[in-house]
Design a protein around this motif. Structure first.
Motif, PDB file in Angstrom:
ATOM      1  N   ALA A  60       0.852  -1.192   0.000  1.00 21.78           N
ATOM      2  CA  ALA A  60       0.000   0.000   0.000  1.00 21.78           C
ATOM      3  C   ALA A  60       0.888   1.241   0.000  1.00 21.78           C
ATOM      4  O   ALA A  60       1.875   1.292   0.735  1.00 21.78           O
ATOM      5  N   PRO A  61       0.539   2.232  -0.805  1.00 20.43           N
ATOM      6  CA  PRO A  61       1.323   3.473  -0.788  1.00 20.43           C
ATOM      7  C   PRO A  61       1.233   4.150   0.583  1.00 20.43           C
ATOM      8  O   PRO A  61       0.176   4.162   1.211  1.00 20.43           O
ATOM      9  N   SER A  62       2.328   4.723   1.011  1.00 20.84           N
ATOM     10  CA  SER A  62       2.359   5.327   2.344  1.00 20.84           C
ATOM     11  C   SER A  62       1.331   6.443   2.484  1.00 20.84           C
ATOM     12  O   SER A  62       0.709   6.588   3.532  1.00 20.84           O
ATOM     13  N   PHE A  63       1.106   7.217   1.409  1.00 24.00           N
ATOM     14  CA  PHE A  63       0.145   8.317   1.528  1.00 24.00           C
ATOM     15  C   PHE A  63      -1.276   7.782   1.726  1.00 24.00           C
ATOM     16  O   PHE A  63      -2.072   8.392   2.430  1.00 24.00           O
ATOM     17  N   GLU A  64      -1.601   6.618   1.157  1.00 24.27           N
ATOM     18  CA  GLU A  64      -2.925   6.038   1.365  1.00 24.27           C
ATOM     19  C   GLU A  64      -3.079   5.510   2.785  1.00 24.27           C
ATOM     20  O   GLU A  64      -4.140   5.655   3.399  1.00 24.27           O
ATOM     21  N   LEU A  65      -2.025   4.897   3.296  1.00 20.04           N
ATOM     22  CA  LEU A  65      -2.060   4.441   4.686  1.00 20.04           C
ATOM     23  C   LEU A  65      -2.265   5.629   5.619  1.00 20.04           C
ATOM     24  O   LEU A  65      -3.089   5.580   6.538  1.00 20.04           O
ATOM     25  N   GLU A  66      -1.528   6.697   5.371  1.00 21.61           N
ATOM     26  CA  GLU A  66      -1.629   7.875   6.241  1.00 21.61           C
ATOM     27  C   GLU A  66      -3.008   8.538   6.128  1.00 21.61           C
ATOM     28  O   GLU A  66      -3.576   8.963   7.133  1.00 21.61           O
ATOM     29  N   GLU A  67      -3.575   8.600   4.927  1.00 25.07           N
ATOM     30  CA  GLU A  67      -4.931   9.157   4.774  1.00 25.07           C
ATOM     31  C   GLU A  67      -5.942   8.346   5.590  1.00 25.07           C
ATOM     32  O   GLU A  67      -6.824   8.920   6.229  1.00 25.07           O
ATOM     33  N   ALA A  68      -5.823   7.039   5.558  1.00 31.66           N
ATOM     34  CA  ALA A  68      -6.750   6.188   6.306  1.00 31.66           C
ATOM     35  C   ALA A  68      -6.532   6.346   7.806  1.00 31.66           C
ATOM     36  O   ALA A  68      -7.495   6.338   8.579  1.00 31.66           O
ATOM     37  N   ILE A  69      -5.294   6.507   8.227  1.00 33.56           N
ATOM     38  CA  ILE A  69      -5.012   6.737   9.646  1.00 33.56           C
ATOM     39  C   ILE A  69      -5.673   8.032  10.095  1.00 33.56           C
ATOM     40  O   ILE A  69      -6.333   8.077  11.154  1.00 33.56           O
TER      41      ILE A  69
END
Length: 75
Positions: A60-69
């Motif tokens: 998973a791209p880090s920016f997508e993980l961070e958006e979900a967080i």
């Protein structure tokens, strides 16, 4: 993915709990089912009420993980 996850762990320390599972550990079948983890690597971002905000199978791209967080923190 481990460096990405470790970076997010550092960034959100004290605000977010991270759980890293050994996918092959048979004692964790219920946890994998709860978070819909079906292969390795998999990711799930979950609210404090155990509601899944988003999950991924595969990298998973880090920016997508961070958006979900951030979405989970707002929930």
């Amino acid at each position: 993915m481990r460096p990405v996850v470790r970076g997010l762990m550092d960034k959100y320390r004290g605000r977010v709990q991270f759980l890293i599972l050994n996918y092959d550990d048979r004692d964790l079948n219920e946890v994998r089912q709860m978070f819909r983890i079906t292969s390795h690597p998999s990711f799930a971002v979950v609210t404090g009420n155990l509601e899944i905000v988003r999950n991924w199978i595969g990298p998973a791209p880090s920016f997508e993980l961070e958006e979900a967080i951030l979405q989970a923190l707002d929930a």
